[in-house]
Design a protein around this motif. Sequence first.
Motif, PDB file in Angstrom:
ATOM      1  N   VAL A   1       0.841  -1.201   0.000  1.00  0.00           N
ATOM      2  CA  VAL A   1       0.000   0.000   0.000  1.00  0.00           C
ATOM      3  C   VAL A   1       0.874   1.249   0.000  1.00  0.00           C
ATOM      4  O   VAL A   1       0.608   2.202  -0.736  1.00  0.00           O
ATOM      5  CB  VAL A   1      -0.953  -0.007   1.215  1.00  0.00           C
ATOM      6  N   PHE A   2       1.917   1.250   0.798  1.00  0.00           N
ATOM      7  CA  PHE A   2       2.821   2.404   0.829  1.00  0.00           C
ATOM      8  C   PHE A   2       3.455   2.650  -0.539  1.00  0.00           C
ATOM      9  O   PHE A   2       3.514   3.790  -1.021  1.00  0.00           O
ATOM     10  CB  PHE A   2       3.907   2.198   1.884  1.00  0.00           C
ATOM     11  N   LEU A   3       3.906   1.579  -1.180  1.00  0.00           N
ATOM     12  CA  LEU A   3       4.535   1.717  -2.499  1.00  0.00           C
ATOM     13  C   LEU A   3       3.541   2.232  -3.538  1.00  0.00           C
ATOM     14  O   LEU A   3       3.936   2.911  -4.494  1.00  0.00           O
ATOM     15  CB  LEU A   3       5.112   0.379  -2.945  1.00  0.00           C
ATOM     16  N   SER A   4       2.254   1.944  -3.340  1.00  0.00           N
ATOM     17  CA  SER A   4       1.245   2.350  -4.325  1.00  0.00           C
ATOM     18  C   SER A   4       1.084   3.868  -4.410  1.00  0.00           C
ATOM     19  O   SER A   4       0.612   4.381  -5.424  1.00  0.00           O
ATOM     20  CB  SER A   4      -0.111   1.701  -3.994  1.00  0.00           C
TER      21      SER A   4
ATOM     22  N   PHE B   1       4.681  11.556  -2.781  1.00  0.00           N
ATOM     23  CA  PHE B   1       5.412  12.374  -1.807  1.00  0.00           C
ATOM     24  C   PHE B   1       6.073  13.585  -2.474  1.00  0.00           C
ATOM     25  O   PHE B   1       6.465  14.526  -1.795  1.00  0.00           O
ATOM     26  CB  PHE B   1       6.448  11.526  -1.073  1.00  0.00           C
ATOM     27  N   ASP B   2       6.186  13.554  -3.796  1.00  0.00           N
ATOM     28  CA  ASP B   2       6.721  14.715  -4.523  1.00  0.00           C
ATOM     29  C   ASP B   2       5.636  15.739  -4.850  1.00  0.00           C
ATOM     30  O   ASP B   2       5.929  16.806  -5.374  1.00  0.00           O
ATOM     31  CB  ASP B   2       7.389  14.253  -5.831  1.00  0.00           C
TER      32      ASP B   2
ATOM     33  N   GLY C   1       5.481   8.096   5.814  1.00  0.00           N
ATOM     34  CA  GLY C   1       6.833   8.140   5.274  1.00  0.00           C
ATOM     35  C   GLY C   1       7.522   6.800   5.473  1.00  0.00           C
ATOM     36  O   GLY C   1       7.003   5.906   6.155  1.00  0.00           O
ATOM     37  N   PHE C   2       8.709   6.672   4.886  1.00  0.00           N
ATOM     38  CA  PHE C   2       9.418   5.387   4.944  1.00  0.00           C
ATOM     39  C   PHE C   2       9.779   5.004   6.372  1.00  0.00           C
ATOM     40  O   PHE C   2       9.634   3.849   6.778  1.00  0.00           O
ATOM     41  CB  PHE C   2      10.683   5.437   4.082  1.00  0.00           C
ATOM     42  N   MET C   3      10.291   5.945   7.172  1.00  0.00           N
ATOM     43  CA  MET C   3      10.697   5.622   8.536  1.00  0.00           C
ATOM     44  C   MET C   3       9.498   5.253   9.400  1.00  0.00           C
ATOM     45  O   MET C   3       9.600   4.397  10.278  1.00  0.00           O
ATOM     46  CB  MET C   3      11.463   6.794   9.146  1.00  0.00           C
ATOM     47  N   HIS C   4       8.362   5.897   9.161  1.00  0.00           N
ATOM     48  CA  HIS C   4       7.126   5.554   9.858  1.00  0.00           C
ATOM     49  C   HIS C   4       6.760   4.096   9.558  1.00  0.00           C
ATOM     50  O   HIS C   4       6.456   3.303  10.465  1.00  0.00           O
ATOM     51  CB  HIS C   4       6.011   6.503   9.404  1.00  0.00           C
TER      52      HIS C   4
ATOM     53  N   ILE D   1      -4.858  11.978  -0.959  1.00  0.00           N
ATOM     54  CA  ILE D   1      -4.800  10.538  -0.679  1.00  0.00           C
ATOM     55  C   ILE D   1      -5.028  10.285   0.803  1.00  0.00           C
ATOM     56  O   ILE D   1      -5.791   9.401   1.191  1.00  0.00           O
ATOM     57  CB  ILE D   1      -3.445   9.947  -1.126  1.00  0.00           C
ATOM     58  N   TYR D   2      -4.370  11.080   1.654  1.00  0.00           N
ATOM     59  CA  TYR D   2      -4.536  10.904   3.100  1.00  0.00           C
ATOM     60  C   TYR D   2      -5.962  11.227   3.534  1.00  0.00           C
ATOM     61  O   TYR D   2      -6.505  10.585   4.439  1.00  0.00           O
ATOM     62  CB  TYR D   2      -3.543  11.783   3.852  1.00  0.00           C
ATOM     63  N   TYR D   3      -6.579  12.226   2.893  1.00  0.00           N
ATOM     64  CA  TYR D   3      -7.954  12.557   3.246  1.00  0.00           C
ATOM     65  C   TYR D   3      -8.899  11.437   2.828  1.00  0.00           C
ATOM     66  O   TYR D   3      -9.842  11.101   3.552  1.00  0.00           O
ATOM     67  CB  TYR D   3      -8.387  13.866   2.596  1.00  0.00           C
ATOM     68  N   ASP D   4      -8.641  10.853   1.650  1.00  0.00           N
ATOM     69  CA  ASP D   4      -9.528   9.805   1.121  1.00  0.00           C
ATOM     70  C   ASP D   4      -9.401   8.492   1.888  1.00  0.00           C
ATOM     71  O   ASP D   4     -10.391   7.767   2.045  1.00  0.00           O
ATOM     72  CB  ASP D   4      -9.226   9.561  -0.355  1.00  0.00           C
ATOM     73  N   TRP D   5      -8.175   8.178   2.351  1.00  0.00           N
ATOM     74  CA  TRP D   5      -7.934   6.851   2.914  1.00  0.00           C
ATOM     75  C   TRP D   5      -7.461   6.867   4.367  1.00  0.00           C
ATOM     76  O   TRP D   5      -7.570   5.850   5.054  1.00  0.00           O
ATOM     77  CB  TRP D   5      -6.926   6.089   2.050  1.00  0.00           C
ATOM     78  N   GLY D   6      -6.924   8.001   4.823  1.00  0.00           N
ATOM     79  CA  GLY D   6      -6.608   8.132   6.238  1.00  0.00           C
ATOM     80  C   GLY D   6      -7.884   8.471   7.005  1.00  0.00           C
ATOM     81  O   GLY D   6      -8.899   8.831   6.412  1.00  0.00           O
ATOM     82  N   MET D   7      -7.844   8.347   8.322  1.00  0.00           N
ATOM     83  CA  MET D   7      -9.024   8.602   9.131  1.00  0.00           C
ATOM     84  C   MET D   7      -9.013  10.053   9.625  1.00  0.00           C
ATOM     85  O   MET D   7      -8.227  10.412  10.492  1.00  0.00           O
ATOM     86  CB  MET D   7      -9.070   7.639  10.323  1.00  0.00           C
ATOM     87  N   THR D   8      -9.861  10.895   9.026  1.00  0.00           N
ATOM     88  CA  THR D   8      -9.984  12.291   9.425  1.00  0.00           C
ATOM     89  C   THR D   8     -11.172  12.423  10.371  1.00  0.00           C
ATOM     90  O   THR D   8     -12.324  12.231   9.958  1.00  0.00           O
ATOM     91  CB  THR D   8     -10.182  13.203   8.199  1.00  0.00           C
TER      92      THR D   8
END
Length: 250
Positions: A30-33, A38-39, A76-79, A47-54
Amino acid sequence: LTRMFPIRDHNPSQRTAYITYFLMAANILVFLSYAMAFDDQNRLGQIYYDWGMTPSAISDGSHYYTLFTHMFMHGGFMHLAGNMLFLWIFGDNMEDEMGHFGFLLFYIMAGLAAGLAQYYTEPYSNVPLVGASGAIAGVMGGYLLLFPRAKVDILFIFIIFFKIWPIPAWVMLGLWFGLQLLNGVAVSGSAGGVAYWAHAGGFIIGLLFALPLWFRLGGKDFWRVNHGAPPHPEAEYKLVRTSIPRVSRK
């Protein structure tokens, strides 16, 4: 500058942890998708609004599905890497005891509970919640209940000094949980992008969800018979001597 984080436990699972590996693969894929986004911060925000929990969207009566999908999104990658490390360390033994399907259900329920815990602390926040941290916190809570004395290797870094210490799981997990509560009380909202109440909520619900299994295994008798660790042989880790020659100083 001091850092401490777990790198492994001393009790590898006795059977293949298919669900743990599946969850790790799902999070990574999912992260790679959306990694290319990120650019483009506008696209990433959408994307975060559509799939993250707001929380504010939930309060408005929409995006209920994000209570599930946010568990597979990362900031992010470290997360992502940090969450997958914790899942790899603690997930296999929990899956060993719960069974594959039981562990999958446990993980999802812990993630949902963690999302709800964060929602109820700030129901009108416009900041999307992303990450598997809440679900993995549930795994850690269950691990603490079942295997409080299992050895966990901690990598301690102080500037340029590195040291690995094996410590009981209850020490490492207890400190981690205490920090989540302390930060949750001390700060407002998701300070620094960290949802402390999701972590704390997931941890508590994971511990509670693991209680029926603990009782079925024998409760305190399970601890006594297995010395508070997973019921199979402990792995021995030894430092391997390198072929790099030692250089003396004059």
